[in-house]
Write a protein that holds these residues in place. Sequence first.
Motif, PDB file in Angstrom:
ATOM      1  N   PRO A 143     -62.145  18.402 -14.949  1.00 39.98           N
ATOM      2  CA  PRO A 143     -61.653  17.027 -14.839  1.00 39.98           C
ATOM      3  C   PRO A 143     -60.990  16.706 -13.500  1.00 39.98           C
ATOM      4  CG  PRO A 143     -60.293  18.316 -16.352  1.00 39.98           C
ATOM      5  CD  PRO A 143     -61.508  19.139 -16.040  1.00 39.98           C
ATOM      6  N   GLN A 150     -62.859  12.699 -12.190  1.00 35.49           N
ATOM      7  CA  GLN A 150     -62.121  11.560 -12.734  1.00 35.49           C
ATOM      8  C   GLN A 150     -62.943  10.272 -12.691  1.00 35.49           C
ATOM      9  OE1 GLN A 150     -59.007  11.279 -14.399  1.00 35.49           O
ATOM     10  NE2 GLN A 150     -59.526  13.435 -14.590  1.00 35.49           N
ATOM     11  N   GLN A 182     -62.979   8.392 -16.089  1.00 34.02           N
ATOM     12  CA  GLN A 182     -62.364   7.065 -16.251  1.00 34.02           C
ATOM     13  C   GLN A 182     -63.402   6.045 -16.710  1.00 34.02           C
ATOM     14  OE1 GLN A 182     -59.575   5.713 -13.245  1.00 34.02           O
ATOM     15  NE2 GLN A 182     -59.874   3.569 -13.819  1.00 34.02           N
ATOM     16  N   TYR A 238     -63.853   6.457 -20.350  1.00 31.46           N
ATOM     17  CA  TYR A 238     -62.727   5.883 -21.088  1.00 31.46           C
ATOM     18  C   TYR A 238     -62.854   4.358 -21.144  1.00 31.46           C
ATOM     19  CZ  TYR A 238     -57.851   5.264 -22.558  1.00 31.46           C
ATOM     20  OH  TYR A 238     -56.713   4.931 -23.237  1.00 31.46           O
ATOM     21  N   ALA A 282     -63.843  11.002 -24.373  1.00 28.61           N
ATOM     22  CA  ALA A 282     -62.844  11.154 -23.314  1.00 28.61           C
ATOM     23  C   ALA A 282     -61.509  10.637 -23.813  1.00 28.61           C
ATOM     24  CB  ALA A 282     -63.274  10.367 -22.067  1.00 28.61           C
ATOM     25  N   GLY A 283     -60.435  11.256 -23.358  1.00 30.73           N
ATOM     26  CA  GLY A 283     -59.099  10.812 -23.749  1.00 30.73           C
ATOM     27  C   GLY A 283     -58.150  10.867 -22.573  1.00 30.73           C
ATOM     28  N   GLU A 284     -57.064  10.113 -22.738  1.00 35.69           N
ATOM     29  CA  GLU A 284     -56.064  10.040 -21.674  1.00 35.69           C
ATOM     30  C   GLU A 284     -55.092  11.211 -21.772  1.00 35.69           C
ATOM     31  OE1 GLU A 284     -54.083   6.125 -21.155  1.00 35.69           O
ATOM     32  OE2 GLU A 284     -52.253   7.300 -20.925  1.00 35.69           O
ATOM     33  N   THR A 285     -54.655  11.698 -20.629  1.00 37.85           N
ATOM     34  CA  THR A 285     -53.609  12.718 -20.616  1.00 37.85           C
ATOM     35  C   THR A 285     -52.871  12.638 -19.278  1.00 37.85           C
ATOM     36  OG1 THR A 285     -53.088  15.036 -21.070  1.00 37.85           O
ATOM     37  CG2 THR A 285     -55.052  14.615 -19.729  1.00 37.85           C
ATOM     38  N   LEU A 286     -52.093  13.664 -18.973  1.00 37.17           N
ATOM     39  CA  LEU A 286     -51.335  13.703 -17.714  1.00 37.17           C
ATOM     40  C   LEU A 286     -51.718  14.965 -16.946  1.00 37.17           C
ATOM     41  CD1 LEU A 286     -47.810  12.821 -19.154  1.00 37.17           C
ATOM     42  CD2 LEU A 286     -49.383  11.265 -17.984  1.00 37.17           C
ATOM     43  N   ASP A 287     -51.608  14.880 -15.624  1.00 35.85           N
ATOM     44  CA  ASP A 287     -51.840  16.098 -14.848  1.00 35.85           C
ATOM     45  C   ASP A 287     -50.499  16.781 -14.565  1.00 35.85           C
ATOM     46  OD1 ASP A 287     -50.668  14.869 -12.652  1.00 35.85           O
ATOM     47  OD2 ASP A 287     -52.372  15.194 -11.305  1.00 35.85           O
ATOM     48  N   ARG A 295     -51.381   9.885 -14.706  1.00 29.29           N
ATOM     49  CA  ARG A 295     -52.378   9.632 -15.741  1.00 29.29           C
ATOM     50  C   ARG A 295     -53.757  10.101 -15.292  1.00 29.29           C
ATOM     51  NH1 ARG A 295     -53.728   3.549 -17.544  1.00 29.29           N
ATOM     52  NH2 ARG A 295     -54.534   3.449 -15.418  1.00 29.29           N
ATOM     53  N   GLY A 296     -54.446  10.786 -16.188  1.00 33.89           N
ATOM     54  CA  GLY A 296     -55.824  11.201 -15.918  1.00 33.89           C
ATOM     55  C   GLY A 296     -56.572  11.290 -17.234  1.00 33.89           C
ATOM     56  N   PHE A 297     -57.833  11.653 -17.135  1.00 30.46           N
ATOM     57  CA  PHE A 297     -58.682  11.660 -18.318  1.00 30.46           C
ATOM     58  C   PHE A 297     -59.425  12.999 -18.430  1.00 30.46           C
ATOM     59  CE2 PHE A 297     -58.087   7.412 -16.700  1.00 30.46           C
ATOM     60  CZ  PHE A 297     -57.608   6.748 -17.821  1.00 30.46           C
ATOM     61  N   VAL A 298     -59.641  13.423 -19.660  1.00 31.27           N
ATOM     62  CA  VAL A 298     -60.373  14.672 -19.919  1.00 31.27           C
ATOM     63  C   VAL A 298     -61.317  14.453 -21.108  1.00 31.27           C
ATOM     64  CG1 VAL A 298     -58.553  16.243 -19.103  1.00 31.27           C
ATOM     65  CG2 VAL A 298     -58.541  15.473 -21.486  1.00 31.27           C
TER      66      VAL A 298
END
Lengths: 447, 504
Positions: free
Chosen positions: A103, A107, A111, A114, A293-298, A303-306
């Motif tokens: 990821p 991105q 993204q 998402y 795909a879902g939102e998360t944090l790095d 904010r980022g997506f995996v």
Amino acid sequence: MRYLPLTEADRAQMLALTGAKSIDDLFVDVPKGALLKDLVDLPKAQGEIEVHRHLQRLAEKNTPAGRTAFFLGAGAYRHHVPASVDHLIQRSEFLTAYTPYQPEIAQGTLQALYEFQSQVAQLLNVEVANASMYDGSTACAEAAMMAARVTKRKKIVFSGGVHPHYVDTARTACEALGLEIIALPAAVDDEAAVIKALGADVAAVIVQSPNVFGTVTDLTQIGEAARGAGALMVATFTECLAFGLIEPGGAYGADIVCGEGQSIGNALNFGGPYVGLFGVKEKLVRQMPGRVAGETLDADGKRGFVLTLSTREQHIRREKATSNICTNSGLCQLAWTIHMTLLGQKGLTQLAQLNHEKAIALADALGAVKGVKVLTTRFFNELAIELPAPAQGVVDALAEKGVIGGVAMSRLNPRAGMDNVLITCATEMNTDDDIAAYVKALKAVLK
Amino acid sequence: MSFETTSGNRGLLQAEPLIFETGSAETTGVDLPAPKGESKLGALARKAPLDLPGLSEPETMRHFVRLSQKNYAIDLGLFPLGSCTMKHNPRLNERAARFEGFADLHPLQPASTIQGALALMDELAHWLCTLTGMPAVALSPKAGAHGEFAGMLAIKAALEAKGEGHRKRVLVPSSAHGTNPATAAAAGFTVDEIPARDDGRVHLDDVKAKLGPDVAAIMITNPNTCGLFEPEIKNIADAIHAAGAYFYCDGANYNAIVGKVRPGDLGVDAMHINLHKTFSTPHGGGGPGAGPTVLSEALAPFAPVPHIVLRGDQRELVEHAEGTQAFGRMCAFHGQMGMFTRALTYMLSHGSDGLRQVAEDAVLNANYLLARLKPHFSAPFGASPCMHEVLLDDSSIKPKGVETIDMAKALLDEGYHPFTTYFPLVVHGAMLIEPTETEPKRELDRFADVMIALAERVNAGDVQFFKMAPTLTPMRRLDDTRAARQPKLRWRRGDNQAPAQAAE
């Protein structure tokens, strides 16, 4: 060969480092006799000029839709795709990327996924959508199998309005699992017939709106009846543009809403690749097939997506996975998202309204032809008409006159007993002249 | 050295919000004729809010171009993702697929208007059958796993036709791709796993020990997921056939042997071919793929509809299984035509000689990397040549505190997409490297130099460097656990619309 960068000098030098004497020494495990000594019997390499010419000649043996007065839908629709869509999906960073398993360097794809999931959820009025399926028919088959998993029941009931190829696709997949498919007789306007087929062993009723005959149906009562019987309601569709104007399955309480997304962003392409849309109620998300795909944090809190919830999927769960699906419809999904972003609510509503108005004009024009009866009373952009002669012959005769008038129901389902029924469709691509040409040709054919 | 900018941009890399945070329902990037406002829908008209954001065309272009710049891609560099065959995607293929005569063609047009499309499908089928030495092919499966499904359903239909529907057990080596057991289960079979051996190969004795009157098929990937050609493949096929079962071959790694070995000569009954691997159709960030499945004489009659038949000089489609032995239908139409066009363009470009060279160069490139990396890493099967993939593991670096995942993340900072991590499952800490034939020697050397430098960094004890990596990518390591435990799978109006904040 222009795609192969190694020179003969490279090959010799590299082979020397491996310690092999010849390239065939590297194929040491191939059984004796199975390593081909000669080239297979196929033409040799050709330059770009020759290959281009060859493909061009094949293409010229077809009659493209745009060279005719074109009124064919039934699962694939001819719409205008803005030029910027095709440009963007051909950007190297989208076109030649892989599934976003890393990821940090994907991105862009993530993204866009998402955003796609969010747009699909809004359009279908569902809580959650996945990152796409192969197409509408395979999405519908997956919905049937998912319903059986969720309810632990084995019978799937299809209305007589579901596209016959969708029923056949689901039948092939479901019967392999020992599930039973009940396909109700073809009916222009009777989605509610599934209610009578409900019972303690029914996992799902699968209905379609607009259905294969173009009929738009209020699914409220079907949803209530299904819930009352402990079954899921699956609402499928072949024309996703309809939901710019009509109520989608999610608004009627459907547990799974799935179907074909080709109309947005994707050309006809003779049937594929397309993009399957798949949305579910939140409580069912862990039984949903396909990537998501879902939102998360790095690590820096950004904010980022995996890709997430992969414990449903085959690469983790193997034979216990919710589906064997791996590849999705990446670029077709991206095209969908870009086109939908260009449209927005305003453009989508307007485009849907234009389609509806073209279909009204088509219905009025065809209905005025002697011997022709319009069968579909509540339609979006597609409708069924009854002809005074077998529809397949009429379709073929119309094609001789440069009109692709639709598809004979007998081609989709020879056993429907609807040999004189033609399914026809109008989109924003049709002009008044097209409709006039259709009427003129039809009158001549029916004479 | 690192500092925060006011804009959130970092040089060429632009920060980019969601379309839901920038677009509006009143904005559109299309100009359409004004509708008249007629409707025959009445109460069926949409009442549920759409709330879909629109952007003007320039804003849309920027949004997606900015997103694209956060992606790695083959066109940027070596993409050594084992098992995925990330080779160059020729642009002639893209042009051909967009010819009006293919792209603007509806799957249900009358036969007289689609003769070129059907001829193209027949020509593709001829190439696939000739290359694999198999008599028939089902073109309609939409991806690799879908092709596996078609193959297993053909096997099921053939067994039922012989009155042997009781055969329910499918043998699958533990090194198989996850799709193999998932597909067998989806086709109604039970999966019986053949345990791995230390040499990474499937052994005839292990197969024989599992055989019985209830065995329907074996699913073997060849070349296998350890990057090795199965030396006993023919004997295994013979044993399987002698036991009345069928041999499904996973063709994901066909790139190693195209033009060199015909699966039909090895006793294969069914094999899918990933057109998006061996035949260069673009991976597109996850699809679309295409998974035509070649079939042996025994399975050919059961191929799913549609079938193409020649009547006189005209081709026609048989679209219904009634009156045939077809096991059914895989999808609504005829398969991934857009991928057929690209794959045939690629095949014609290479020709029989070029395709053979593809396999040889793919295998040579992998063995060259193996030779360069072997002195610096653990290569569990490195004593003998590999096929088109190099399998390393982390056993030589793990005692020093660096695992496969850390090596992968360090490669991100070096500007590479990493190898496949932790697959195949049968090798602990696997690093599976597939360079493909489209890499020049200097790219291979540069990659090997980077890998070796990283190994030296491990040896120097710089564990922190690996644990912190990546630091130069658009995003640092992402929290997968958070994503799975608190799933947020879509934007919703009213949710925290500003970017999510880290929990304190």
